[in-house]
Design a protein around this motif. Structure first.
Motif, PDB file in Angstrom:
ATOM      1  N   MET A   1      45.141  68.560 -23.479  1.00  0.00           N
ATOM      2  CA  MET A   1      46.245  68.895 -25.170  1.00  0.00           C
ATOM      3  C   MET A   1      47.010  67.795 -25.935  1.00  0.00           C
ATOM      4  O   MET A   1      47.192  67.221 -26.505  1.00  0.00           O
ATOM      5  CB  MET A   1      47.182  70.538 -24.480  1.00  0.00           C
ATOM      6  CG  MET A   1      46.632  71.269 -24.582  1.00  0.00           C
ATOM      7  SD  MET A   1      47.713  72.794 -23.786  1.00  0.00           S
ATOM      8  CE  MET A   1      46.970  73.741 -23.351  1.00  0.00           C
TER       9      MET A   1
ATOM     10  N   THR B   1      50.130  73.445 -30.477  1.00  0.00           N
ATOM     11  CA  THR B   1      49.517  73.139 -29.707  1.00  0.00           C
ATOM     12  C   THR B   1      51.150  73.330 -28.485  1.00  0.00           C
ATOM     13  O   THR B   1      50.588  73.462 -27.209  1.00  0.00           O
ATOM     14  CB  THR B   1      49.942  71.335 -30.190  1.00  0.00           C
ATOM     15  OG1 THR B   1      48.348  71.455 -30.880  1.00  0.00           O
ATOM     16  CG2 THR B   1      49.571  71.070 -28.695  1.00  0.00           C
TER      17      THR B   1
ATOM     18  N   LYS C   1      51.225  76.263 -26.945  1.00  0.00           N
ATOM     19  CA  LYS C   1      49.771  76.413 -25.826  1.00  0.00           C
ATOM     20  C   LYS C   1      50.610  75.477 -24.658  1.00  0.00           C
ATOM     21  O   LYS C   1      50.511  76.340 -23.617  1.00  0.00           O
ATOM     22  CB  LYS C   1      48.827  75.565 -26.043  1.00  0.00           C
ATOM     23  CG  LYS C   1      47.540  76.704 -26.748  1.00  0.00           C
ATOM     24  CD  LYS C   1      47.186  75.844 -27.727  1.00  0.00           C
ATOM     25  CE  LYS C   1      45.858  76.985 -28.439  1.00  0.00           C
ATOM     26  NZ  LYS C   1      44.888  76.432 -29.660  1.00  0.00           N
TER      27      LYS C   1
END
Length: 148
Positions: free
Chosen positions: A66, A101, A104
């Motif tokens: 990520m 992001t 997440k």
């Protein structure tokens, strides 16, 4: 081995890093040092360690992916003066991607906690967070000292 004995060894190893090494090799060395540091800090039993490390390693891999994707995306979109040339709509889209992001990553951290709670308990999860923060601080400090 006590923490007072292990820490100097860990940081001696960090200080011997050659910054000319390929990124994968450096990343692997740092990972090994982090595993040793966390193992010492959490004082995991054999049974805990057997269950803890697969969960934690999966988390670390997903987190790395990520972050890597986020940075690649940011670099691509924000090189040079491109931010100054962005329209408000483009900036809003990029900001939304960054926020997504981050969300997440937050959800990934929450999943780690929920997956680890039955394995090591809440106290050791808090110790894990502290150990990660301490390791990162010391690593950054060591890198800064090596650059001088």
């Amino acid at each position: 081995m006590t923490l007072k004995r292990i820490l100097p060894i860990v940081f001696l190893l960090i200080s011997t890093f050659s910054f000319a090494q390929p990124n994968d090799e450096k990343r692997e060395q740092i990972k090994q040092l982090k595993v040793a540091f966390i193992t010492t800090e959490l004082n995991l039993s054999k049974e805990e360690a057997e269950k803890f490390w697969p969960i934690y390693n999966t988390f670390e891999e997903k987190q790395f992916e990520m972050r890597h994707e986020k940075m690649r995306n940011l670099k691509k979109r924000m090189d040079g003066e491109s931010v100054d040339k962005m329209s408000e709509k483009e900036a809003a889209t990029l900001l939304a991607q960054m926020e997504e992001t981050e969300e997440k990553m937050f959800q990934l951290r929450k999943k780690l906690s929920s997956d680890l709670r039955p394995v090591i308990g809440s106290v050791k999860i808090l110790k894990l967070k502290k150990a990660e923060d301490d390791f990162n601080r010391k690593l950054i400090k060591q890198i800064k000292e090596n650059r001088k």
